[in-house]
Design an enzyme around this catalytic site. Structure first.
Site, PDB file in Angstrom:
ATOM      1  N   HIS A 171       0.818  -1.207   0.000  1.00 32.29           N
ATOM      2  CA  HIS A 171       0.000   0.000   0.000  1.00 32.29           C
ATOM      3  C   HIS A 171       0.858   1.266   0.000  1.00 32.29           C
ATOM      4  O   HIS A 171       0.901   1.994  -0.991  1.00 32.29           O
ATOM      5  CB  HIS A 171      -0.933  -0.014   1.216  1.00 32.29           C
ATOM      6  N   HIS A 227       1.553   4.884  -2.850  1.00 33.16           N
ATOM      7  CA  HIS A 227       1.676   6.270  -2.383  1.00 33.16           C
ATOM      8  C   HIS A 227       3.062   6.853  -2.637  1.00 33.16           C
ATOM      9  O   HIS A 227       3.214   7.874  -3.314  1.00 33.16           O
ATOM     10  CB  HIS A 227       1.362   6.351  -0.887  1.00 33.16           C
ATOM     11  N   HIS A 262      -3.731   0.625  -6.458  1.00 27.17           N
ATOM     12  CA  HIS A 262      -4.082   1.249  -5.182  1.00 27.17           C
ATOM     13  C   HIS A 262      -5.479   0.839  -4.736  1.00 27.17           C
ATOM     14  O   HIS A 262      -5.705   0.554  -3.553  1.00 27.17           O
ATOM     15  CB  HIS A 262      -3.989   2.777  -5.277  1.00 27.17           C
ATOM     16  N   ASN A 275      -6.270  -0.939  -1.130  1.00 24.84           N
ATOM     17  CA  ASN A 275      -6.739   0.062  -0.166  1.00 24.84           C
ATOM     18  C   ASN A 275      -8.186  -0.133   0.263  1.00 24.84           C
ATOM     19  O   ASN A 275      -8.497  -0.184   1.444  1.00 24.84           O
ATOM     20  CB  ASN A 275      -6.574   1.474  -0.722  1.00 24.84           C
ATOM     21  N   ILE A 297      -6.632   8.795  -1.230  1.00 22.10           N
ATOM     22  CA  ILE A 297      -7.051   8.625   0.160  1.00 22.10           C
ATOM     23  C   ILE A 297      -6.127   7.618   0.822  1.00 22.10           C
ATOM     24  O   ILE A 297      -5.492   6.820   0.111  1.00 22.10           O
ATOM     25  CB  ILE A 297      -8.520   8.158   0.275  1.00 22.10           C
TER      26      ILE A 297
END
Length: 844
Positions: A501, A506, A693, A697, A844
């Site tokens: 993740h 990110h 993602h 997520n 997010i």
């Protein structure tokens, strides 16, 4: 320092040689945002006629805004202004607009500018940007028309403006950044620790061979006097890190995220009050579910004792009133996670334990076993023997199983073993694990064994102590097997959050955002392609550095690696390759698929019912088709890619700076010398930011929202036979199990976090969507996007059909949770904890 654009004076245009251009200016108005004011003016640059004195397009006189009619748009509102430009008849077609905010203090959020030309022609400037007062910026805010131009095909009147704008965005690499500065530069992760506090000292991530890491956005804060390398933080929880204004949440999303945060805090506070009353351990699974969860239709009020303790725990009466109101207006407990909605016990089964490796929230770690026994990176053999494995395979030998592609491994051993001694001094009890699985005839996986390893007790060398656990359904062996599975889940939870993740989505994407803003003009077609896939990424990463990843932050308090979390992720990044991040390459590298040019997509999956891979390949092919058609629209020959100066500067920025610690590995990157390489590179980037993602997520709350299913740390080791701990386990297996898992405080804090992270906000823009249809004025591109959207709708239908197919056991499993994490949700109508939908970006 940013380059000034508005430093010229214009004489009034003689009436006999004048024409007028009318326009509308739309500004966001929600949350009490500032209005532009009477002192705000606009100027037009011609995109076709050059002022030979400046070598830029001809410049109009300043034109003030008029009006300001407000309109509501759901939860948001806008104000529409009018503007009239008087230009000479030979002015030509506008190519850019410069906006000057004459207010002395306040910025405003500009949505777009639209001009009405003769013969019903309109020109659109998509802005979506903050415009700060001229007093602060000493420059106008420049916006280009929504036509895309390769550098070599840019109209001459816009060339110098294009170059000046890019140079202003790069800055000079000096000084602390101010809120109003639009400057994109790189820095190391040197802002997570506090060298003045011995417990909060953290190494700098990035820039060295021993601690490689992607780069983050530079803020320019002063360095600590203690070590002269760590950037100072104003507060332990720091919410004012600089990011360029255009990377911040929209006003509406900011309000929504804050609301989600308050709601999550409420859900955390009430169970935490129970902790004060009942103690910090759950006594049973039933008590855990009763204390933590409620159905939406059942919203009990917090009891008086809880509210009284809440009043004495919050910092002020005003804060108490705000939290108490939220407790009253919302369910006081967490919503029931999907994994226990249908059956409170199904998560315990071996079938579900294995299925989640293919269809859970971390389906990207399992590999096909290609060498037996497994060998560590240092050459040390596992303690797993053929007898261990074959005792679980009936009449199938290891050689047969491997030849038939039926043995798989979830390997959390090599990367973890070097850190175990240090991690286990932090008050946790963690093993390094290997889990072997066998592919059954019905397409499901059967766990064969679990190996749990610790460093040798002498504290020296690389010796290990390992235990082998085999599946069992009765007696003490069954209890031990359940504990071993929990330790594997702890390993996988840490890898999921830190690597799958955070690091691989990110952190990996942020350097691409920075490089794109620095090197690709807003007019560049590749900038326009990528822009929606960068929405909110830098803002959410900034918040992560502020409250999650920082020393003493939520991640260190809830995940087992504690203060060694980022250091461990750095070691894994040392082997990261961008070329491996495309889904086909990833599946082949993990041995989950083989190349087969005779099949659609050129891949043969070794597990046909692998929901992440099956749905993912559909999504990958849709993305790749869209990206290739888009690139072909602008690049007709390979030489045009190699000769694109902005594109090559972008790629050099990404490789040599943004991911500079991985530039020494030639296999890490493709050369951008062909249209094919460009398309594969961009498809990979879009995949990472959107589908990858989404897959790792938005299933977090559905599966990890029930802590026993996805615990984040362990407080006890698996007991040895004949010990007092073994006696305790046999006397009350569930009590021992819960005392081994995170305590009530840690579990509820983790739930509060993943409840926020798993939500889809109302302003989410999903794959196949654009925030506005005016992002380009090229009809062919809009048609290509329509085709992409239609292909994604076909993907949705196939996902629904697969989830209904009773032969596909891995699609729902014992917990009866359909696999929808790669359901695109092109309509984007569902918000909240949906467990479905692929947003364009890491938002997010």
């Amino acid at each position: 320092m940013q380059m000034p654009f508005c430093v010229w004076e214009r004489s009034p245009v003689p009436p006999e040689n004048a024409i007028t251009i009318n326009g509308t200016v739309v500004v966001a108005k929600n949350l009490g945002l500032s209005a532009p004011g009477k002192s705000t003016t606009l100027r037009l640059f011609s995109g076709t006629q050059i002022d030979h004195g400046t070598r830029k397009g001809k410049l109009s006189a300043e034109a003030p805004l008029r009006g300001g009619k407000k309109r509501k748009h759901g939860k948001t509102s806008t104000a529409t202004y009018h503007v009239t430009f008087v230009v000479e008849a030979e002015f030509g077609t506008p190519g850019a607009v410069a906006v000057k905010n004459g207010n002395r203090a306040d910025q405003f959020f500009l949505r777009h500018v639209q001009l009405e030309l003769a013969h019903d022609r309109t020109i659109h400037f998509e802005c979506n940007s903050w415009v700060y007062p001229y007093k602060k910026t000493s420059s106008d805010r420049l916006f280009f028309i929504n036509t895309s131009y390769l550098p070599s095909k840019t109209p001459e009147a816009l060339l110098l403006l294009r170059d000046e704008e890019l140079r202003s965005l790069r800055g000079n690499g000096r000084g602390e950044r101010k809120d109003w500065e639009r400057v994109y530069d790189y820095d190391y992760y040197n802002d997570l620790g506090n060298p003045d506090n011995p417990d909060h000292v953290r190494p700098v991530m990035g820039g060295t061979r021993t601690q490689p890491y992607p780069r983050r956005c530079r803020t320019g804060r002063a360095l600590s006097n203690t070590d002269e390398v760590t950037e100072t933080r104003k507060h332990v929880i720091n919410l004012d890190f600089y990011i360029p204004p255009d990377e911040r949440f929209s006003p509406g999303k900011l309000a929504e995220v804050l609301t989600l945060g308050v709601q999550a805090v409420t859900h955390f506070v009430v169970p935490e009050m129970k902790t004060m009353i009942q103690g910090n351990n759950f006594r049973s699974i039933e008590q855990l579910t009763k204390d933590l969860y409620t159905r939406p239709s059942q919203q009990p009020a917090a009891d008086g004792e809880v509210m009284e303790r809440l009043k004495t725990s919050v910092p002020s009466h005003k804060t108490y009133k705000q939290v108490a109101k939220n407790v009253k207006d919302n369910p006081v407990k967490f919503p029931i996670p999907q994994v226990i909605q249908h059956d409170l016990e199904a998560w315990r089964s071996d079938d579900e334990f294995a299925r989640e490796m293919l269809a859970g929230l971390n389906p990207v770690a399992i590999k096909r076993l290609q060498k037996f026994p497994p060998v560590s990176s240092g050459g040390k053999r596992s303690s797993i023997t053929a007898q261990h494995v074959e005792s679980q395979l009936a009449d199938v030998t290891i050689e047969m199983a491997m030849h038939q592609n039926r043995l798989y491994i979830l390997d959390h051993h090599d990367y973890l073993m070097p850190y175990l001694r240090r991690i286990n001094t932090l008050g946790v009890c963690i093993y390094a694990s290997r889990t072997l699985l066998f592919l059954k005839a019905d397409g499901t996986l059967k766990p064969v064994l679990i190996e749990l390893s610790l460093p040798a007790t002498d504290g020296y060398g690389d010796g290990e102590i390992s235990r082998i656990f085999l599946p069992a359904s009765h007696g003490s062996d069954a209890h031990l097997w359940q504990l071993a599975k929990a330790h594997v889940s702890v390993n996988d939870s840490g890898y999921h959050q830190l690597i799958s993740h955070w690091l691989f989505t990110h952190a990996a994407v942020e350097p691409f955002v920075i490089a794109t803003r620095r090197q690709l003009s807003a007019m560049h077609p590749i900038h326009k392609l990528l822009e929606p896939h960068f929405k909110d990424t830098m803002q959410i990463n900034t918040l992560a550095r502020s409250i999650l990843l920082n020393a003493g932050g939520i991640l260190e308090r809830t995940m087992y690696p504690g203060k060694y979390a980022l250091e461990m992720s750095s070691a894994i990044y040392g082997d990261w390759r961008f070329t491996d991040q495309s889904l086909p390459n990833d599946l082949v590298k993990r041995g989950m698929a083989s190349r087969d040019p005779t099949l659609p997509g050129g891949l043969s999956l070794h597990i046909d019912d692998y929901p992440y891979a099956v749905d993912g390949l559909d999504v990958w092919r849709a993305i790749d088709g869209w990206v290739r058609s888009y690139c072909a629209h602008f690049y007709h020959h390979d030489a045009e890619v190699a000769g694109d100066t902005e594109l090559q500067a972008w790629w050099d920025d990404v490789r040599s700076v943004g991911h500079g610690d991985r530039q020494g590995d030639p296999a890490c990157w493709l050369a951008l010398d062909t249209v094919d390489h460009l398309a594969e590179t961009l498809s990979t980037l879009v995949w990472i930011a959107s589908a990858l993602h989404a897959a790792v997520n938005f299933g977090q709350y559905g599966y990890a929202g029930f802590p026993p299913n996805r615990p984040t740390r362990c407080r006890r080791f698996v007991p040895q036979p004949g010990t007092p701990e073994m006696t305790q386990l046999e006397a009350d297996p569930d009590k021992f199990f819960l005392e081994m898992l995170p305590d009530r405080f840690t579990a509820t804090l983790g739930l509060a976090l993943i409840e926020v992270l798993s939500n889809h906000t109302s302003d989410e823009v999903y794959l196949g969507q654009r925030a506005t249809s005016t992002w380009t004025d090229e009809g062919e591109l809009l048609q290509l996007l329509d085709r992409f959207r239609e292909e994604l709708r076909r993907v949705e239908k196939r996902v629904v059909e697969r989830n209904k197919d009773p032969r596909l056991n891995n699609r729902r499993g014992p917990v009866k949770v359909p696999y929808t994490l790669l359901f695109p949700d092109v309509a984007g109508t569902e918000k909240g904890l949906t467990g479905r939908g692929i947003p364009n970006s890491v938002s997010i």
